[in-house]
Design an enzyme around this catalytic site. Sequence first.
Site, mmCIF file in Angstrom:
data_model
loop_
_atom_site.group_PDB
_atom_site.id
_atom_site.type_symbol
_atom_site.label_atom_id
_atom_site.label_comp_id
_atom_site.label_asym_id
_atom_site.label_seq_id
_atom_site.Cartn_x
_atom_site.Cartn_y
_atom_site.Cartn_z
ATOM 1 N NE ARG A 104 -0.452 -0.067 5.006
ATOM 2 C CZ ARG A 104 -0.237 1.037 5.716
ATOM 3 N NH1 ARG A 104 -0.674 2.205 5.260
ATOM 4 N NH2 ARG A 104 0.400 0.998 6.870
ATOM 5 C CB ILE A 121 5.357 5.467 -0.449
ATOM 6 C CG1 ILE A 121 4.855 6.850 -0.006
ATOM 7 C CG2 ILE A 121 6.645 5.610 -1.253
ATOM 8 C CD1 ILE A 121 5.798 7.586 0.931
ATOM 9 C CG ASN A 129 8.484 1.661 0.422
ATOM 10 O OD1 ASN A 129 8.460 2.885 0.559
ATOM 11 N ND2 ASN A 129 7.421 0.897 0.718
ATOM 12 C CE LYS A 135 4.305 6.877 24.813
ATOM 13 N NZ LYS A 135 2.837 6.770 24.658
ATOM 14 C CG ASN A 185 9.205 15.080 13.180
ATOM 15 O OD1 ASN A 185 8.958 16.225 13.550
ATOM 16 N ND2 ASN A 185 8.299 14.301 12.627
ATOM 17 C CE1 TYR A 232 9.970 6.304 9.640
ATOM 18 C CE2 TYR A 232 10.463 8.653 9.640
ATOM 19 C CZ TYR A 232 10.037 7.518 8.983
ATOM 20 O OH TYR A 232 9.670 7.594 7.659
ATOM 21 C CB THR A 261 0.124 8.429 2.561
ATOM 22 O OG1 THR A 261 0.351 8.746 3.950
ATOM 23 C CG2 THR A 261 1.407 8.655 1.769
#
Length: 450
Positions: A219, A221, A290, A297, A350, A356, A391
Amino acid sequence: MSDWYRDFANSGVGTTITKQLGLPRPAQLRRYEPGQPLLPGPALVGSAGQGRLRDQVTALLRDAGVTVVSPVVADGDDGGAKLGAVVLDATGLTGPGDLAAAHDLLAPAMKRLGASGRVLVLADPPATAEGPAQAAARQALEGLVRSLAKELRNGGTANLVLVPEGAEPALGGPLRFFLSGRAAYVDGQVLTLTGATPASQDDERPLAGKVAVVTGAARGIGAAIARVLSRDGAHVVAVDVPAAGEQLASVANEIGGTAVALDITADDAGPRLATQLIARHGGVDVVVHNAGITRDKLLVNMDAARWNSVMAVNLQAQLDITQALLDTDGALKPGARVVSVSSQSGIAGNRGQTNYAASKAGIIGMVRAWAPEFAERGATINAVAPGFIVTEMTATMPLGTREVGSRLNSLQQGGLPVDVAETIAFLAQPASAGVNGQVVRVCGQSLLGA
C-alpha cells in the site's frame, strides 16, 4: 488525494480571495505522463565563464525534441513565448567575479519562465577547485540555487548538478530527470555525478526487461513505487509481511508482478529472498528498500520494544538483505540499482521520532559507505528522503497539523506517493549510472533541515 486548499486557491473566487488576503496559492504541478514532451516550452541554455557543458546540453535537449534558445531570445525577441526551462552551465567559474554572469543570465530569464518551469545549474564540485577563490564561486552556486528555489512560483523548481571532469557522459539521465515532470516535487537539491558511463535505454520504458524488488509494496508509497516501475517496463516482485497478503496480491495482480509474503526482519529473510530471485528470475536488477514503520514517542517515554522494532524494520533489514544479495553469486545482476527510502526526519530530526529519525539517518550512512563497493561492481546504491507526502496515513492527522506540514516547503503543498516513486524510478534507470552514494530529497524544498 485532493488538496482542498490548492484547488480552492486556484479557483476563480479562491484566486481573488487569496490575492486580497496575501495568502499563498500553491500551483498545480506538472507531473509526468507517458508520451509527455520533456518540456512544455523552449529551453534557454547559457553559460557563466567558459563552460564546457553548454554544447553537450544543447545537443541533448535537441535530441529530446526541445527547442533551445539563446539568452538574447529569452530577453524577448521571440514574441514572448514562455520558457520551459533555463539551464546554466557554470563550469567555467574561476572566481566570485564570474558569478555576475550567472545573475545576468538568470535574472531576466525568470520573468519568462512558464508554469512548472525548471532552472538547472551545472557546475564543478567545490572540492576540485584550484584555489579558494574558485572554490568560493562554486560553493556560492548552492546558495544561489537554494534561494532561487524559494523565490520561484507557479510550480517552478531549481536544482544544482555537480559534474566533475570526466563525468560528462553521465549527464544525460539527470538532465532529463530534473527538467521533466518526474521531478515535480524535487526542489533546491544538489546532486553530484561520477564518471560511470550509463547504458542506453528507451526513455519511454527505461526498465524494460528488468526485474525489480520493492519491499513494503502492499500500500501507500510502496504500491506507487511498484506501479511506476512496472509502467517503466520492469517485472516487479512485490514484498510485504504475510498479514498484508491480500493487499499485496492485489497490487501484484494489477501490475502483472509477483507477490512474495516475507517478514524482512526474519534471520533468514535475505538468503531466502536471494535464492528465490535467482531461481525464479535469474537474479534482480533493481532493489527498492521501502518497508518502514513508526513507533513514535518522546525518548524519555520510549520503551525498548518501540526502539528495537523500528531499528529492525527500517535499518537492520536493509543492511541484512543487501548484504545477502551481495554475498550470493548471481543475485544482483550486472548494473544493479539499490534504492533505499530514508526520510526528511533522518536529516532534520522530528520531535517524538528519535527512533525513526535515527533509523532513517542510518540509511544515509549505509548508502554512502556502500557506494564505493557498488561502484566496483558497476552498480549503484542511493537513497531518497521524502518530506511530507500525502497518504492515507497523513489523511488521519488533525487538520491543523496536516496543513502546516504540507505547506512548509517552497512548493507550498504536500507531495504525492508518485513523486517518491518517480525519483526512485530515475535512480533505477540505466541512465543513472553516474549517480551513486547520493541522497535525493523529495520534499518540495522543505523549510525543515538542510
